[in-house]
Design a protein around this motif. Structure first.
Motif, PDB file in Angstrom:
ATOM      1  N   ASP A 156       0.858  -1.190   0.000  1.00 18.82           N
ATOM      2  CA  ASP A 156       0.000   0.000   0.000  1.00 18.82           C
ATOM      3  C   ASP A 156       0.899   1.246   0.000  1.00 18.82           C
ATOM      4  OD1 ASP A 156      -1.698   2.089   0.468  1.00 18.82           O
ATOM      5  OD2 ASP A 156      -2.269   1.447   2.498  1.00 18.82           O
ATOM      6  N   ASN A 157       0.858   1.987  -1.090  1.00 16.86           N
ATOM      7  CA  ASN A 157       1.700   3.184  -1.236  1.00 16.86           C
ATOM      8  C   ASN A 157       1.405   4.275  -0.216  1.00 16.86           C
ATOM      9  OD1 ASN A 157       3.712   3.155  -3.288  1.00 16.86           O
ATOM     10  ND2 ASN A 157       2.053   2.777  -4.754  1.00 16.86           N
ATOM     11  N   ASP A 158       0.282   4.165   0.476  1.00 20.33           N
ATOM     12  CA  ASP A 158      -0.103   5.204   1.441  1.00 20.33           C
ATOM     13  C   ASP A 158       0.244   4.835   2.873  1.00 20.33           C
ATOM     14  OD1 ASP A 158      -0.947   7.158  -0.286  1.00 20.33           O
ATOM     15  OD2 ASP A 158      -2.931   6.251  -0.503  1.00 20.33           O
ATOM     16  N   ASN A 159       1.055   3.778   3.068  1.00 19.07           N
ATOM     17  CA  ASN A 159       1.447   3.469   4.449  1.00 19.07           C
ATOM     18  C   ASN A 159       2.347   4.595   4.975  1.00 19.07           C
ATOM     19  OD1 ASN A 159       4.458   2.577   4.649  1.00 19.07           O
ATOM     20  ND2 ASN A 159       3.724   1.573   2.773  1.00 19.07           N
ATOM     21  N   VAL A 160       2.403   4.696   6.302  1.00 21.94           N
ATOM     22  CA  VAL A 160       3.062   5.857   6.926  1.00 21.94           C
ATOM     23  C   VAL A 160       4.557   5.948   6.585  1.00 21.94           C
ATOM     24  CG1 VAL A 160       3.500   4.743   9.163  1.00 21.94           C
ATOM     25  CG2 VAL A 160       3.139   7.186   9.083  1.00 21.94           C
ATOM     26  N   PHE A 161       5.221   4.817   6.405  1.00 21.27           N
ATOM     27  CA  PHE A 161       6.656   4.887   6.094  1.00 21.27           C
ATOM     28  C   PHE A 161       6.883   5.296   4.636  1.00 21.27           C
ATOM     29  CE2 PHE A 161       7.698   1.656   9.705  1.00 21.27           C
ATOM     30  CZ  PHE A 161       7.346   2.613  10.636  1.00 21.27           C
ATOM     31  N   ALA A 162       5.965   4.932   3.751  1.00 22.98           N
ATOM     32  CA  ALA A 162       6.051   5.419   2.361  1.00 22.98           C
ATOM     33  C   ALA A 162       5.892   6.939   2.360  1.00 22.98           C
ATOM     34  CB  ALA A 162       4.976   4.754   1.507  1.00 22.98           C
ATOM     35  N   LYS A 163       5.029   7.449   3.221  1.00 21.09           N
ATOM     36  CA  LYS A 163       4.834   8.907   3.305  1.00 21.09           C
ATOM     37  C   LYS A 163       6.089   9.583   3.858  1.00 21.09           C
ATOM     38  CE  LYS A 163      -0.163   8.791   3.674  1.00 21.09           C
ATOM     39  NZ  LYS A 163      -1.353   8.966   4.500  1.00 21.09           N
ATOM     40  N   ILE A 164       6.741   8.939   4.825  1.00 22.02           N
ATOM     41  CA  ILE A 164       8.009   9.490   5.342  1.00 22.02           C
ATOM     42  C   ILE A 164       9.046   9.515   4.222  1.00 22.02           C
ATOM     43  CG2 ILE A 164       9.979   8.902   6.839  1.00 22.02           C
ATOM     44  CD1 ILE A 164       7.925   8.190   9.026  1.00 22.02           C
TER      45      ILE A 164
END
Ligand code: AMP
Length: 138
Positions: free
Chosen positions: A4-12
Motif C-alpha cells: 500500500d503506497n499510502d502506508n506511513v513509512f512510504a509517506k516518510i
C-alpha cells in the motif's frame, strides 16, 4: 498481500510527513520511532517498496540488516546501552502495524523492561537520543 503506497513509512520516504532521521544511504533510511518501547528506539527501512520480510528481495533484506547493524552499534556506543534488540514482524497476527518492511533497533539497559507499544514518546527526549545516536554513527 500487496504493498500500500499510502502506508506511513512510504509517506516518510516521500517527505509527506516528518521524521527524525538518523542515517540514510542509497538503499535504506533510519529514523526514530515516535512511540519508543525503549529509550533510543529506532527503525530501519528500505527506500524501495516491500511489505515485510515475506515479499522483500534478498538485496532489500541485506541492505536493511546492514543498516540495522550500523544503528545497533551506534545505540550501544552513543547511548551507553547494555544490549540491543533487533526485531521485525510479518503481518498483523505477528504484530506488524505498518506495512512497509522495517527492523526495530531497541537499546536495552540492565534491569529495564520494554514499555508497552502505542504510547507516544516525548519529542524533546527523542530528539536528544537522536543527536547522540547520530554522533556515534561510524
Ligand atoms: P510494527 O508493529 O513492527 O509494524 O511497528 C511499527 C512501528 O512504527 C511502531 O513501533 C510505531 O511506534 C512506529 N511508528 C508509527 N508511525 C510512526 C511515525 N510516523 N514515525 C515513526 N515511527 C512510527
Amino acid at each position: 498481500m500487496s504493498y500500500d503506497n499510502d502506508n506511513v513509512f512510504a509517506k516518510i520516504l516521500r517527505g509527506e510527513i516528518p521524521s527524525t532521521k538518523l542515517y540514510e544511504d542509497a538503499e535504506t533510511l533510519a529514523f526514530m520511532d515516535i512511540m519508543p518501547r525503549t529509550d533510543g528506539h529506532c527503525l530501519v527501512i528500505p527506500k524501495t517498496p516491500c511489505r515485510n520480510a515475506l515479499d522483500a528481495t534478498p538485496d532489500q533484506l541485506a541492505a536493511v540488516i546492514a543498516t540495522a547493524q550500523k544503528l545497533a552499534k551506534a545505540v550501544m556506543a552513543g547511548l551507553d546501552a547494555d544490549g540491543v534488540v533487533i526485531e521485525q514482524y510479518n503481518e498483523a497476527p505477528a504484530g506488524q502495524e505498518v506495512f512497509h518492511l522495517h527492523f526495530h533497533v531497541l537499546p536495552m539497559r540492565e534491569g529495564v523492561k520494554m514499555r508497552a507499544p502505542g504510547q507516544m514518546g516525548d519529542f524533546d527526549a527523542i530528539a536528544g537520543y537522536a543527536e547522540k545516536i547520530r554522533a556515534a554513527l561510524v
